[in-house]
Design a protein around this motif. Structure first.
Motif, short mmCIF file in Angstrom:
data_model
loop_
_atom_site.label_atom_id
_atom_site.label_comp_id
_atom_site.label_asym_id
_atom_site.label_seq_id
_atom_site.Cartn_x
_atom_site.Cartn_y
_atom_site.Cartn_z
N THR A 64 21.38 -2.86 -3.61
CA THR A 64 22.20 -2.03 -2.72
C THR A 64 21.31 -1.49 -1.60
N ASP A 97 20.76 1.57 -0.94
CA ASP A 97 19.95 2.66 -1.50
C ASP A 97 18.74 2.11 -2.25
N ASP A 98 18.92 1.01 -3.00
CA ASP A 98 17.81 0.39 -3.72
C ASP A 98 16.74 -0.12 -2.74
N THR A 101 16.22 0.97 0.36
CA THR A 101 15.60 2.13 0.99
C THR A 101 14.58 2.76 0.05
N THR A 102 14.92 2.90 -1.21
CA THR A 102 14.01 3.48 -2.20
C THR A 102 12.76 2.61 -2.36
N SER A 103 12.95 1.30 -2.40
CA SER A 103 11.83 0.38 -2.54
C SER A 103 10.90 0.45 -1.33
N ALA A 150 10.60 2.96 0.80
CA ALA A 150 9.96 4.28 0.82
C ALA A 150 8.81 4.34 -0.17
N SER A 151 8.99 3.77 -1.34
CA SER A 151 7.94 3.75 -2.35
C SER A 151 6.75 2.92 -1.88
N THR A 152 7.02 1.77 -1.26
CA THR A 152 5.96 0.91 -0.74
C THR A 152 5.19 1.61 0.36
N ASN A 166 5.00 4.85 0.93
CA ASN A 166 4.29 5.98 0.35
C ASN A 166 2.99 5.53 -0.31
#
Length: 103
Positions: free
Chosen positions: A8, A10-11, A13-15, A17-19, A21
């Protein structure tokens, strides 16, 4: 296994952002105090980070993106990534042979 098509927004975006970060958290910048003739300062920095992937192709692609970034230095001049040095004594890429700490 997660395929990109099954993720999705959101998934993704989260991935991302984690990368990002992980990349910025491992960032280390070292100023190299070089001067040009007549003691004119030369702004050279070594930038180190841990790649957020173990995939060689993805690492190469990230390197290509990062090396093409243009930035402003403190003198408001535009700069880009320079060539890597490789010391002929210790094979390290953080310094040239003339700056090697080994005899």
């Amino acid at each position: 296994m997660n395929f990109l098509a099954n993720l999705t927004a959101d998934d993704i975006t989260t991935s991302l952002a984690s990368t990002f970060n992980g990349l910025t958290e491992s960032l280390y910048v070292k100023f190299l105090n070089f001067t040009k003739p007549k003691d004119v300062p030369s702004l050279i920095f070594n930038v180190f980070t841990t790649l957020p992937t173990s995939n060689p192709k993805a690492g190469h692609n990230l390197h290509v993106v990062l090396k093409n970034i243009t930035y402003l230095d403190p003198f408001n001049s535009t700069r880009r990534k320079g060539t890597l040095w490789q010391c002929q004594i210790c094979q390290c890429i953080t310094h040239s042979q003339g700056l090697c700490p080994f005899p």
